[in-house]
Design a protein around this motif. Structure first.
Motif, short mmCIF file in Angstrom:
data_model
loop_
_atom_site.label_atom_id
_atom_site.label_comp_id
_atom_site.label_asym_id
_atom_site.label_seq_id
_atom_site.Cartn_x
_atom_site.Cartn_y
_atom_site.Cartn_z
N ILE A 1 0.84 -1.20 0.00
CA ILE A 1 0.00 0.00 0.00
C ILE A 1 0.88 1.26 0.00
O ILE A 1 0.62 2.21 -0.73
N GLY A 2 1.92 1.23 0.82
CA GLY A 2 2.81 2.39 0.91
C GLY A 2 3.47 2.75 -0.41
O GLY A 2 3.69 3.92 -0.72
N GLU A 3 3.74 1.73 -1.22
CA GLU A 3 4.39 1.97 -2.52
C GLU A 3 3.51 2.81 -3.44
O GLU A 3 4.02 3.55 -4.28
N ARG A 4 2.20 2.71 -3.28
CA ARG A 4 1.29 3.44 -4.16
C ARG A 4 1.04 4.88 -3.71
O ARG A 4 0.52 5.68 -4.47
N ILE A 5 1.38 5.17 -2.47
CA ILE A 5 1.05 6.48 -1.89
C ILE A 5 2.08 7.52 -2.29
O ILE A 5 3.29 7.27 -2.26
N THR A 6 1.60 8.70 -2.65
CA THR A 6 2.50 9.77 -3.08
C THR A 6 2.91 10.69 -1.94
O THR A 6 4.00 11.26 -1.96
N ASP A 7 2.04 10.87 -0.94
CA ASP A 7 2.37 11.72 0.19
C ASP A 7 3.49 11.08 1.01
O ASP A 7 3.33 9.96 1.52
N GLU A 8 4.60 11.77 1.16
CA GLU A 8 5.77 11.17 1.80
C GLU A 8 5.53 10.81 3.25
O GLU A 8 5.95 9.74 3.71
N GLY A 9 4.85 11.67 3.99
CA GLY A 9 4.59 11.38 5.40
C GLY A 9 3.75 10.14 5.59
O GLY A 9 4.04 9.29 6.46
N THR A 10 2.72 9.99 4.76
CA THR A 10 1.86 8.81 4.84
C THR A 10 2.62 7.56 4.42
O THR A 10 2.48 6.49 5.02
N LYS A 11 3.44 7.70 3.39
CA LYS A 11 4.24 6.58 2.91
C LYS A 11 5.17 6.08 4.02
O LYS A 11 5.28 4.88 4.28
N ILE A 12 5.82 7.01 4.70
CA ILE A 12 6.74 6.66 5.78
C ILE A 12 6.01 5.92 6.89
O ILE A 12 6.51 4.94 7.45
N ALA A 13 4.79 6.38 7.20
CA ALA A 13 3.99 5.74 8.26
C ALA A 13 3.69 4.29 7.91
O ALA A 13 3.79 3.39 8.76
N PHE A 14 3.33 4.04 6.66
CA PHE A 14 3.04 2.67 6.23
C PHE A 14 4.30 1.81 6.29
O PHE A 14 4.27 0.66 6.76
N TYR A 15 5.42 2.36 5.82
CA TYR A 15 6.66 1.59 5.82
C TYR A 15 7.15 1.32 7.25
O TYR A 15 7.73 0.26 7.52
N ALA A 16 6.92 2.27 8.15
CA ALA A 16 7.32 2.06 9.55
C ALA A 16 6.51 0.93 10.18
O ALA A 16 7.05 0.10 10.93
N LYS A 17 5.22 0.88 9.86
CA LYS A 17 4.38 -0.22 10.35
C LYS A 17 4.82 -1.54 9.74
O LYS A 17 4.82 -2.58 10.41
N ALA A 18 5.19 -1.51 8.49
CA ALA A 18 5.67 -2.73 7.83
C ALA A 18 6.90 -3.27 8.56
O ALA A 18 7.02 -4.47 8.81
N ARG A 19 7.80 -2.38 8.90
CA ARG A 19 9.03 -2.78 9.61
C ARG A 19 8.68 -3.31 11.00
O ARG A 19 9.27 -4.29 11.48
N HIS A 20 7.75 -2.65 11.67
CA HIS A 20 7.34 -3.07 13.01
C HIS A 20 6.78 -4.49 13.00
O HIS A 20 7.20 -5.34 13.80
N TYR A 21 5.86 -4.75 12.09
CA TYR A 21 5.26 -6.08 12.01
C TYR A 21 6.30 -7.13 11.60
O TYR A 21 6.31 -8.26 12.11
N ALA A 22 7.18 -6.77 10.66
CA ALA A 22 8.20 -7.71 10.21
C ALA A 22 9.15 -8.07 11.34
O ALA A 22 9.52 -9.24 11.50
N THR A 23 9.53 -7.08 12.13
CA THR A 23 10.44 -7.33 13.25
C THR A 23 9.81 -8.28 14.26
O THR A 23 10.48 -9.20 14.77
N LYS A 24 8.53 -8.09 14.55
CA LYS A 24 7.84 -8.98 15.49
C LYS A 24 7.76 -10.40 14.93
O LYS A 24 7.94 -11.38 15.66
N ALA A 25 7.47 -10.52 13.64
CA ALA A 25 7.42 -11.84 13.02
C ALA A 25 8.78 -12.51 13.07
O ALA A 25 8.90 -13.71 13.35
N TYR A 26 9.83 -11.75 12.81
CA TYR A 26 11.19 -12.28 12.82
C TYR A 26 11.60 -12.74 14.21
O TYR A 26 12.28 -13.76 14.37
N GLU A 27 11.15 -12.01 15.22
CA GLU A 27 11.45 -12.41 16.60
C GLU A 27 10.80 -13.76 16.94
O GLU A 27 11.35 -14.55 17.71
N LEU A 28 9.64 -14.01 16.34
CA LEU A 28 8.94 -15.26 16.59
C LEU A 28 9.58 -16.43 15.84
O LEU A 28 9.73 -17.52 16.39
N LYS A 29 9.94 -16.20 14.56
CA LYS A 29 10.48 -17.29 13.75
C LYS A 29 11.65 -16.77 12.89
O LYS A 29 11.51 -16.55 11.68
N PRO A 30 12.82 -16.59 13.51
CA PRO A 30 13.95 -16.00 12.80
C PRO A 30 14.52 -16.83 11.66
O PRO A 30 15.25 -16.31 10.81
#
Length: 259
Positions: A76-105
């Motif tokens: 979703i973030g890739e499609r967004i043109t507003d930089e602030g909104t894009k950053i917010a989506f990518y930050a959430k992506a990193r947050h969820y990915a980090t939690k998943a990685y902690e569970l099953k590295p």
């Protein structure tokens, strides 16, 4: 003795009543995950993401929901043109990915979404941070493919990684040598093409893979390989707005070679 018998009976009753409740919660989660997957496959990304996040509200450690939510935030973030909104989506992506990685590295999907989220953040970061993130990506992609050698998404990102590293501009190449010992500079366009060909092998219906492979071939000045790849891409059945846009770009690129 009578008191003990009453306690024992109470425990049995509580156990029997709790079992259906747990089963009901589990069943509800599975239904939400199934519906979210259907929505995601049909590119109804915002609805799918909302459903995965609903699962995570009830169970923050649901591994499937964490991986899918991370992936969708990137998409979703890739499609967004507003930089602030894009950053917010990518930050959430990193947050969820980090939690998943902690569970099953060691799992392929956790490593894949870690790489994807790093790549997404790299595109909106300054030169040094961008190179740092791209360097980190390779480690996660290698781990993903070590876990699942047929992971098309990981092969696709690896192809993009090789292509980026093989075509660093002067400033990026200098920074790579300065901060990372020039390790990234060892990548080649040929390696990029091989990785993207492998991604297509394991998922031949993704037009994005063909478009990226054609871009690599164009850089390599491999006209015949490029045109063949573009023709294969155009022959695919596409339905979403993103796919239609890629098909349009493929047609334009093909026209360049047929002039």
């Amino acid at each position: 003795m009578k008191r003990l018998l009453q306690v024992w009976m109470l425990l049995i009753i509580l156990g029997l009543s709790a079992a259906p409740l747990c089963a009901g919660v589990s069943s509800g989660t599975e239904q939400l995950l199934k519906k979210a997957e259907e929505l995601m496959v049909n590119y109804r990304d915002s609805e799918a993401l909302a459903m995965y996040e609903q699962v995570l509200e009830a169970n923050p450690d649901n591994y499937t929901a964490l991986c899918k939510a991370s992936f969708l935030n990137c998409r979703i973030g890739e499609r967004i043109t507003d930089e602030g909104t894009k950053i917010a989506f990518y930050a959430k992506a990193r947050h969820y990915a980090t939690k998943a990685y902690e569970l099953k590295p060691n799992d392929a999907e956790a490593n894949y979404v870690m790489a994807a989220s790093l790549g997404a953040m790299a595109m909106i970061s300054g030169p040094k941070q961008r190179l740092a993130s791209i360097n980190q990506m390779k480690t996660f992609l290698d781990a993903a493919l070590a876990s699942n050698a047929q992971h098309a998404g990981a092969w696709h990102l690896l192809g993009r990684w090789y292509f980026k590293m093989a075509n660093l501009n002067f400033a990026e190449a200098t920074a790579s040598k300065m901060f990372f010992g020039g390790v990234c500079g060892a990548a080649t366009n040929e390696e990029a093409a091989t990785a993207l060909q492998t991604a297509i092998k394991y998922n031949p219906m993704k037009i994005q893979y063909y478009y990226d492979l054609a871009t690599v071939y164009r850089e390599m000045k491999s006209t015949e390989a490029c045109t063949q790849t573009l023709e294969q891409a155009i022959a695919l059945e596409v339905t979403t707005r993103d796919e239609l846009e890629l098909a349009r770009r493929c047609k334009l690129m093909l026209q360049e070679f047929k002039k």
